[in-house]
Structure formats: structure tokens, C-alpha cells
Write a protein that holds these residues in place. Structure first.
Motif, PDB file in Angstrom:
ATOM      1  N   THR A   1      11.685   8.793 -11.926  1.00 55.37           N
ATOM      2  CA  THR A   1      12.476  10.095 -11.874  1.00 55.37           C
ATOM      3  C   THR A   1      14.055  10.252 -12.719  1.00 55.37           C
ATOM      4  OG1 THR A   1      14.203   7.611 -10.434  1.00 55.37           O
ATOM      5  CG2 THR A   1      12.587   9.331  -9.543  1.00 55.37           C
ATOM      6  N   ASN A   2      14.651  11.253 -12.100  1.00 58.24           N
ATOM      7  CA  ASN A   2      16.025  11.498 -13.535  1.00 58.24           C
ATOM      8  C   ASN A   2      16.695  10.794 -12.766  1.00 58.24           C
ATOM      9  OD1 ASN A   2      16.619  13.582 -15.556  1.00 58.24           O
ATOM     10  ND2 ASN A   2      16.522  15.180 -14.453  1.00 58.24           N
ATOM     11  N   LEU A   3      18.006  10.754 -13.611  1.00 57.39           N
ATOM     12  CA  LEU A   3      19.454  10.273 -13.964  1.00 57.39           C
ATOM     13  C   LEU A   3      19.968  10.963 -15.065  1.00 57.39           C
ATOM     14  CD1 LEU A   3      19.368   7.372 -16.038  1.00 57.39           C
ATOM     15  CD2 LEU A   3      17.044   7.769 -15.685  1.00 57.39           C
ATOM     16  N   ASP A   4      21.460  10.919 -14.540  1.00 58.24           N
ATOM     17  CA  ASP A   4      22.860  10.938 -16.162  1.00 58.24           C
ATOM     18  C   ASP A   4      21.931   9.899 -16.629  1.00 58.24           C
ATOM     19  OD1 ASP A   4      24.444  13.186 -14.694  1.00 58.24           O
ATOM     20  OD2 ASP A   4      24.822  11.596 -12.835  1.00 58.24           O
ATOM     21  N   GLU A   5      22.041  10.606 -18.019  1.00 62.31           N
ATOM     22  CA  GLU A   5      21.673  10.045 -19.435  1.00 62.31           C
ATOM     23  C   GLU A   5      22.292   8.854 -19.090  1.00 62.31           C
ATOM     24  OE1 GLU A   5      21.919  10.097 -24.116  1.00 62.31           O
ATOM     25  OE2 GLU A   5      23.090  11.556 -23.369  1.00 62.31           O
TER      26      GLU A   5
ATOM     27  N   VAL B   1      24.147  20.134  -6.498  1.00 57.69           N
ATOM     28  CA  VAL B   1      24.118  18.486  -7.251  1.00 57.69           C
ATOM     29  C   VAL B   1      23.743  17.752  -6.499  1.00 57.69           C
ATOM     30  CG1 VAL B   1      25.792  19.161  -8.873  1.00 57.69           C
ATOM     31  CG2 VAL B   1      26.195  17.904  -7.199  1.00 57.69           C
ATOM     32  N   PRO B   2      21.694  16.921  -6.759  1.00 54.99           N
ATOM     33  CA  PRO B   2      22.037  16.043  -5.880  1.00 54.99           C
ATOM     34  C   PRO B   2      23.109  14.583  -6.118  1.00 54.99           C
ATOM     35  CG  PRO B   2      20.778  15.502  -7.914  1.00 54.99           C
ATOM     36  CD  PRO B   2      21.609  16.445  -7.738  1.00 54.99           C
ATOM     37  N   GLY B   3      24.350  14.800  -6.618  1.00 58.91           N
ATOM     38  CA  GLY B   3      24.740  13.640  -7.015  1.00 58.91           C
ATOM     39  C   GLY B   3      24.049  12.830  -8.060  1.00 58.91           C
ATOM     40  N   GLY B   4      24.976  11.944  -8.265  1.00 58.92           N
ATOM     41  CA  GLY B   4      24.040  11.113 -10.050  1.00 58.92           C
ATOM     42  C   GLY B   4      25.137   9.551 -10.061  1.00 58.92           C
ATOM     43  N   SER B   5      24.049   8.667 -10.523  1.00 59.48           N
ATOM     44  CA  SER B   5      23.236   9.354 -11.843  1.00 59.48           C
ATOM     45  C   SER B   5      22.164   9.065 -11.078  1.00 59.48           C
ATOM     46  CB  SER B   5      23.605   8.246 -12.896  1.00 59.48           C
ATOM     47  OG  SER B   5      23.230   6.559 -12.363  1.00 59.48           O
ATOM     48  N   GLY B   6      21.929   8.746  -9.960  1.00 55.49           N
ATOM     49  CA  GLY B   6      20.222   8.327  -9.149  1.00 55.49           C
ATOM     50  C   GLY B   6      19.860   9.909  -8.995  1.00 55.49           C
ATOM     51  N   GLY B   7      20.214  10.806  -8.926  1.00 60.81           N
ATOM     52  CA  GLY B   7      20.227  12.027  -8.579  1.00 60.81           C
ATOM     53  C   GLY B   7      18.474  12.055  -8.224  1.00 60.81           C
ATOM     54  N   GLY B   8      17.450  12.439  -9.303  1.00 57.98           N
ATOM     55  CA  GLY B   8      16.109  11.969  -9.225  1.00 57.98           C
ATOM     56  C   GLY B   8      15.703  11.175  -8.005  1.00 57.98           C
ATOM     57  N   SER B   9      15.756  10.242  -7.296  1.00 58.60           N
ATOM     58  CA  SER B   9      15.627   8.574  -7.465  1.00 58.60           C
ATOM     59  C   SER B   9      15.341   9.775  -5.496  1.00 58.60           C
ATOM     60  CB  SER B   9      16.204   7.821  -6.799  1.00 58.60           C
ATOM     61  OG  SER B   9      15.727   6.850  -8.316  1.00 58.60           O
ATOM     62  N   ALA B  10      16.782   9.898  -5.327  1.00 56.69           N
ATOM     63  CA  ALA B  10      17.475  10.130  -4.256  1.00 56.69           C
ATOM     64  C   ALA B  10      16.583  11.659  -3.685  1.00 56.69           C
ATOM     65  CB  ALA B  10      19.001  10.662  -3.677  1.00 56.69           C
ATOM     66  N   SER B  11      16.678  13.331  -5.098  1.00 54.62           N
ATOM     67  CA  SER B  11      16.219  14.252  -4.400  1.00 54.62           C
ATOM     68  C   SER B  11      14.347  13.672  -3.992  1.00 54.62           C
ATOM     69  CB  SER B  11      16.109  14.482  -5.182  1.00 54.62           C
ATOM     70  OG  SER B  11      17.052  15.325  -5.409  1.00 54.62           O
ATOM     71  N   ALA B  12      13.922  13.009  -4.870  1.00 56.89           N
ATOM     72  CA  ALA B  12      12.121  12.525  -4.513  1.00 56.89           C
ATOM     73  C   ALA B  12      11.964  12.018  -3.251  1.00 56.89           C
ATOM     74  CB  ALA B  12      11.588  12.047  -5.557  1.00 56.89           C
TER      75      ALA B  12
ATOM     76  N   GLY C   1       0.817  -0.893  -0.178  1.00 57.78           N
ATOM     77  CA  GLY C   1      -0.150  -0.042  -0.070  1.00 57.78           C
ATOM     78  C   GLY C   1       0.812   1.344   0.348  1.00 57.78           C
ATOM     79  N   VAL C   2       2.647   1.514   0.164  1.00 56.78           N
ATOM     80  CA  VAL C   2       3.152   2.537   0.415  1.00 56.78           C
ATOM     81  C   VAL C   2       3.372   2.238  -0.928  1.00 56.78           C
ATOM     82  CG1 VAL C   2       4.854   3.275   1.296  1.00 56.78           C
ATOM     83  CG2 VAL C   2       3.975   1.773   2.695  1.00 56.78           C
ATOM     84  N   PRO C   3       3.723   3.974  -1.444  1.00 55.60           N
ATOM     85  CA  PRO C   3       4.074   4.147  -2.994  1.00 55.60           C
ATOM     86  C   PRO C   3       5.406   4.946  -3.011  1.00 55.60           C
ATOM     87  CG  PRO C   3       3.032   6.138  -1.770  1.00 55.60           C
ATOM     88  CD  PRO C   3       3.287   5.354  -0.976  1.00 55.60           C
ATOM     89  N   ILE C   4       5.676   4.290  -4.101  1.00 57.67           N
ATOM     90  CA  ILE C   4       7.403   4.370  -4.678  1.00 57.67           C
ATOM     91  C   ILE C   4       8.056   4.825  -6.410  1.00 57.67           C
ATOM     92  CG2 ILE C   4       6.750   1.527  -5.758  1.00 57.67           C
ATOM     93  CD1 ILE C   4       9.990   1.295  -4.145  1.00 57.67           C
ATOM     94  N   ALA C   5       8.828   5.542  -6.047  1.00 58.02           N
ATOM     95  CA  ALA C   5       9.321   5.917  -7.269  1.00 58.02           C
ATOM     96  C   ALA C   5      10.193   4.764  -7.472  1.00 58.02           C
ATOM     97  CB  ALA C   5       9.818   7.689  -7.174  1.00 58.02           C
ATOM     98  N   ILE C   6      10.320   5.080  -9.609  1.00 56.52           N
ATOM     99  CA  ILE C   6      11.528   4.223 -10.082  1.00 56.52           C
ATOM    100  C   ILE C   6      12.332   4.897 -10.963  1.00 56.52           C
ATOM    101  CG2 ILE C   6      12.018   2.451 -11.455  1.00 56.52           C
ATOM    102  CD1 ILE C   6       9.910   1.921  -9.266  1.00 56.52           C
ATOM    103  N   LYS C   7      13.573   5.048 -10.664  1.00 54.07           N
ATOM    104  CA  LYS C   7      14.437   4.799 -11.449  1.00 54.07           C
ATOM    105  C   LYS C   7      14.801   5.143 -12.764  1.00 54.07           C
ATOM    106  CE  LYS C   7      19.465   5.450 -12.054  1.00 54.07           C
ATOM    107  NZ  LYS C   7      21.177   5.280 -11.447  1.00 54.07           N
TER     108      LYS C   7
END
Length: 512
Positions: free
Chosen positions: A130-134, A158-169, A81-87
Motif C-alpha cells: 500500500t501507498n504512503l508518504d515517501e 486526504v486519508p491521513g499519513g503516512s499510512g494512508g494507503g493501508s487505511a484507505s484500502a 486464510g484471511v487476506p491482508i495488505a502491507i504498507k
């Protein structure tokens, strides 16, 4: 919509706390999804963590979970039941998957990755991609074809990378949990820079089927969360053998959550912790080193026996990685040629209309500068006359690094180091110096080369007010060994801080 004050309270719970409220009937999965979608709408103009928000799909998945009977829900994992974001490096049926590259812009996969199948079976709605370095190639999320993600702690950084989108979210409360991929630190380094927990499981411990390949001998899917227990619960859901992944380990589940809960007792008597000599000191920002030293002292206070260990070949890990990884990138990205799917760019009329020219124009238009750089490096390292001198030699260094780990684990239960040598840097600060950018992964790369499980947990704030990460590394297929000390450290440090590190984060998108 849920009132913003109620949203604040709900989204700032841990995933385990959200799950408990769902099980107790205090909140529905749909309410959790709506609360996070409200935050996403408010935060995204500042953060840009998401490339695609799957609001309709998430609501439908939440409604389907809420409609289940009590008996059906009882058979699901704790995080149901808990939502999640995906790189956006992990394929999702019916939801665009781009790897943050123009060459895959608009591509909608016809199937789900194994980890996505397991999340859906567990009743966890997917908020978006979620966003990432290409193609996961970068350490800052500045190399996304769709614009950089910004660090919630300071949107000029910057939030770091490549998975900055997941970490920032996760850091910005847009999602309680996320999945990332870690090839040389792409989960752990963003975790350090955003004050989140990032875990790279044992290589093969989580199926890579459906993860877009960057470097196949190094890639690993893993959890992103705000607490150690949340990552443990998530890893138990996504982990386990998968016959569709030839590198998947044929073993039973590991008791990660139990180890994390044991760690909350803050009793580490009998545990031997190895302080890696080569991964601290010179070259590490003073504030980073200070928080690391304080965290080590906490481990000692809880009864752990801390000793310095030497891994003499670790200084060569960065060089070996930047030969092995580009070589595998060169091979894996050869499939993006405009012939079967994705972008296709035809040559201009005055150029022969051949398949080779079409491929050349497609790849020139579709790939960004960093991806092209790594393809060129890798193709050179694999070329006739250079293969043994470069790629072969790098693999020999990799073997020596594995031997360093094995020797260290003869006397230690876990190894520790700072996760990143610095806190989050400003946008553009290292874009013109690839080597300086690559140095951000100096402490995380050895675990990928050796296939070891590793984790970054928040170790407080540096003198500049930005988060610092503390890395723990465990032996292969002993992922639970790092969860106990990580949870113990988290609890001890939170007592010192008077609460979790994110309490210091200013969140104007929450109306604060």
C-alpha cells in the motif's frame, strides 16, 4: 469472478467473520482473495491505495492454504486464510518494496520482514503493497512519489499519513486487514480520518526487522482493521519476541483478543480512564471535540470512572519529536547513496565523475521535497556545536513526557484523547505550510516518544460528515488494557449509530 452482489456481502464482513466462514467451510481463502482483488480492480482508479497488487502470489498462497488438511488448519491462528495488505515500508520477498520513493523504485527484496514471515506461517495471503508518504514522512499521503492516495469518504480529501494507503484500502473494502508503521501517528491518524481502527503496539512488542527504518527509536509496526477484535487478533499473530530485532521485548504474548471479547460485554466497572487535559479543547475542530465528549460519556455509562489528568510536558512533544525524528531520519537515510542498491544517477559529462558527485545527483533525483527537508533539519540538529542544544535537549523533554505518562498511569488504567485535531482536509490545503501539516500529529506523538501502546477507534462522524477518531493509550507492555475499553466503546457507539460507521460510506466501486 464472484458476482458483485456476493462480493459486496463478503468483503464487508469483519476479518473475524471471514475467518469463521473459512473454518466452517462456507467460503475458501481463494474466494476471499478473488473477492478483494475484484474490489481492488474497481476501486483503485478512484483510491490509489496500492502501489503493487500481488494477485498471482495471493492466489497461490490462498490455494496452498485451502489445500491443507483439517488437522493442519486447526493448528493455525484464528485469522488463517484471511487476506491482508502491507504498507510498502515493510519488505516482502519477491514483491517490490519502494517506501513510495523514486530512490527504491523497482527494488525487490531478497527476504521477508519478521511480520511477513509470521503472516505467511499463519496462512494469510498478501494482497499487495500500500501507498504512503515517501519513507513514511508525512501526514497526508500527498508526499508519495507515485501519486497520493484518496480518502474513500471524499476523494477530494486526504486519508491521513503516512499510512494512508493501508487505511484507505481497509476503509474501501479492498482489504479486510492491513499492516502499517507508526512513528508519530502514521497508523492512528489515518485511522481517524478514514473511520478505521489503527493500533500502535508497545515499542518493541512487534519486531521491526524488515521494516525500512525512518526513526528507529520511534517506529513501530501495527494493525489496521475495521473492528477492534480484528486488530487484536492480528496483533497476536505479528507480536512477540524476535532475536533479529535488538529492541524486541523478550516477553510472552499478550491476551489482546480475550480483552477485546471481554469488552464486547460493555461492562467497564472499576476501570479508571484519564482524560488528558492537554490533548483536547482549544485547537480541536468543534465536531471532533463533540464526538469525543459523546464517546467519553459512553465510557461513563458503561461504568468507567473518568477523571481529568494533566500531562504538563505534552505541549512540548511536537517540538521534541521534530528534532529527534529528523535526526534519526538523517542517519537512517544516509544509506541510500546509489552505491549498493536502488537508484543511481551519474553526474553529467561536464561534472567530475566522482563517488561524491554520483551520491549527490542520486539523492537529489531520488528523494522528494519533504524527505530532503527532514534530512536537512536532522543533519543540522546533529551537527557539531548544535547537538547538545537541539538533539540533547529534545531527549530531555522526551524523558519528561515519559514521566508524565508514568505519573498519570499511577491513577489511571488508560488515557484518552481525540486522535486528530480535525477531520480529513482537502488535497493541497496544507502542503505549503509544513508546520500546519505537522500539527495533525499533536495528539499521537506523545505515545511514540514514550513507547506506549495506543489505538484509534471510530467515534462517529463530525458535522461535515467525515470520520472522527478516539484515541486510547495504555501503559507499556499492557496493550490488552486498551483493547477492552476500545471494544466496549465500539459496541456502544454502534448501537447508537444503528451499525458501524462505515455504513454511511458511499462506495460506487461496489456498484452502490
Amino acid at each position: 469472478m464472484t458476482p458483485m452482489t456476493a462480493t459486496n456481502e463478503l468483503v464487508q464482513l469483519s476479518a473475524a467473520e471471514m475467518a469463521a466462514k473459512v473454518r466452517g467451510g462456507e467460503v475458501s481463502s481463494r474466494e476471499l482473495v478473488d473477492a478483494h482483488l475484484e474490489v481492488i480492480e474497481a476501486a483503485e482508479p478512484s483510491i490509489n491505495a496500492f502501489l503493487h497488487v500481488s494477485a498471482d502470489e495471493a492466489r497461490a498462497q490462498a490455494d496452498a492454504f485451502d489445500a491443507k488438511s483439517a488437522d493442519e488448519k486447526a493448528g493455525l491462528p484464528e485469522l488463517a486464510g484471511v487476506p491482508i495488505a502491507i504498507k510498502d515500508m515493510i519488505v516482502t520477498k519477491g514483491i517490490p518494496t519502494t517506501a513510495a520513493s523514486k530512490i527504491l523504485e523497482g527494488w525487490v527484496p531478497p527476504y521477508d520482514a519478521t511480520v511477513i514471515e509470521r503472516l505467511k506461517a499463519a496462512g494469510m495471503p498478501i494482497l499487495g503493497k500500500t501507498n504512503l508518504d515517501e519513507f513514511a514522512q508525512g501526514s497526508s499521503t500527498e508526499h508519495s512519489a507515485f501519486g497520493p492516495t484518496r480518502n474513500p469518504w471524499d476523494t477530494d480529501r486526504v486519508p491521513g499519513g503516512s499510512g494512508g494507503g493501508s487505511a484507505s484500502a481497509v476503509a474501501a473494502f479492498e482489504a479486510p486487514l492491513a499492516l502499517g508503521t507508526d512513528t508519530g501517528g502514521s497508523i492512528r491518524q489515518p485511522g481517524a480520518l478514514t473511520g478505521t481502527v489503527g493500533v500502535k503496539p508497545t515499542y518493541g512488542g512487534v519486531s521491526r526487522f524488515g521494516a525500512i527504518a525512518m526513526a528507529s527509536s520511534l517506529d513501530q509496526i501495527g494493525p489496521v482493521s475495521r473492528t477492534v477484535l480484528d486488530s487484536a487478533l492480528l496483533q497476536e499473530i505479528i507480536g512477540g519476541h524476535d532475536r533479529r530485532d535488538s529492541t524486541s521485548i523478550p516477553e510472552g504474548p499478550r491476551p489482546m483478543a480475550a480483552a477485546a471479547r471481554e469488552g464486547l460485554k460493555r461492562d467497564l466497572k472499576g476501570m479508571k480512564v484519564g482524560l488528558v487535559k492537554e490533548l483536547s479543547g482549544e485547537g480541536f475542530q468543534p465536531g471532533v471535540q463533540a464526538r469525543f465528549d459523546e464517546a467519553v460519556a459512553k465510557l461513563t455509562e458503561m461504568g468507567a470512572e473518568v477523571t481529568e489528568v494533566s500531562c504538563p510536558h505534552f505541549p512540548y512533544a511536537l517540538g521534541a519529536y521534530y528534532i529527534i525524528m529528523p535526526s534519526e531520519v538523517s542517519s537512517n537515510l544516509a544509506r541510500y547513496d546509489g552505491m549498493r542498491y536502488g537508484l543511481r544517477v551519474m553526474p553529467p559529462d561536464d561534472v567530475p565523475q566522482t563517488a561524491a558527485n554520483m551520491m549527490a545527483y542520486t539523492r537529489e533525483a531520488g528523494f522528494g521535497d519533504e524527505v530532503k527537508r527532514r534530512i536537512i533539519l536532522g543533519t543540522y540538529a546533529l551537527s557539531a556545536g548544535y547537538y547538545d542544544a537541539w538533539y540533547g535537549s529534545a531527549q530531555k523533554v522526551r524523558t519528561l513526557i515519559i514521566e508524565d505518562f508514568n505519573k498519570a498511569f499511577e491513577t489511571c488504567d488508560v488515557l484518552v484523547s481525540p486522535t486528530s485535531p480535525s477531520t480529513a482536509f482537502k488535497f493541497g490545503e496544507k502542503m505549503d505550510d509544513p508546520l500546519a501539516m505537522y500539527m495533525n500529529d499533536i495528539a499521537t506523538i506523545p505515545a511514540n516518544l514514550a513507547g506506549m501502546p495506543a489505538m484509534s477507534v471510530p467515534a462517529g462522524l463530525s458535522d461535515d460528515g467525515l470520520p472522527v477518531g478516539f484515541q486510547l493509550i495504555a501503559p507499556q507492555q499492557r496493550d490488552e488494557a486498551m483493547y477492552k475499553p476500545a471494544a466496549a466503546l465500539e459496541a456502544a457507539l454502534e448501537e447508537s449509530w444503528g451499525g458501524p460507521v462505515w455504513q454511511s460510506l458511499k462506495t460506487p466501486w461496489l456498484g452502490e
